[in-house]
Design an enzyme around this catalytic site. Sequence first.
Site: not given
Length: 363
Positions: A175, A318
């Site tokens: 994300e 991430e």
Amino acid sequence: MNQTISSLVDSIAPVDKSAEEAALAHLNQLTKPPGSLGKLEALAVKLAGVSGKVMSSYPARAVVVMAGDHGVCEEGISAFPSEVTAQMVGNFLNGGAAVNVLARQADAEVLCVDIGVQTDLQHPGLISKKIRYGTANMVKEPAMTREEAEAAIMAGAEVARSAFSRGVRLFVTGEMGIGNTTASAAVMSGLTGISTRESVGRGTGIDDEGLRLKIITVDRALELHKPNGQDPVDVLSKVGGLEIAGLTGVILAAAALRCPVIIDGFISSAAALAAAKLAPDAVHYMIASHVSQEPGHVHLLKELGLEPMLHLDMRLGEGTGGVLAIHLVDAACKIMAEMATFTSAGISSASDGAAPSPEGEAR
């Protein structure tokens, strides 16, 4: 194919217990003391239950990086401005972020999804699933409508199904969204009742005063909206994030497709808990990659009943921790497929009456 959240949840089947038992039996025939490879053995058994096969392999794998902005950033709860979300999406698409580097090492595809970035983005590699231009400020109004939260969940499911149609069989959650640890803490407390002092952390590195403000902000949002902890969509819509809802959909779809899904850190685990509340069987398809430095992550993993594979003091997000855990999935698969059995190697097993070795671990 049009699908509702209810039908998606209903399509998630229990894992194959007979395959798990067969995998454990195979592990116990390998040239090692039973259980001596620890979590790798537990992972091999889990993969068997997910796939329905004693021996699995996952040559095509993808990390889904969901990106969305957060209106709550207006409250000054992040060390970075919201503009960084769009800038980092560009970095992902150009291959320059940490997750890109680690994904290349793990031979994994990075799928970058705009599900709620506050600006318009154009790039041939971008998957555009924008539901709205960032969430609203949760201390003033709900982060999004229930319909938008449902749409975000289904958008995530569509990304997973599309990747599956191209051969992907192993998913990693990732994300990007400035302010998303605030939303994740609110989701965590909303779903569990755990206090904000335990769910809220320093995120991108805020100081003590910033942490105090962040706790107050999450408390204000929860008090204003009183999300129903028994209704994950209600929690996501009132205090969540578009990328959190999108990852919830990725996880649910991966489980419905009988694919393992590696959960990254704090934000991904908030999505995983929402998915587990919607579909309890989904948790059996999840692999906890690591434990984050965010204090709430330990509590989330405990709620999910998952043991993290790695402890690396990471807090980047991430999908970085998740991608690192791909190597452990590969290791578990290789052990199952390539390690000799006592019989094939002509070695006496403990059941043959061989005396245990006085030296070495577990021997």
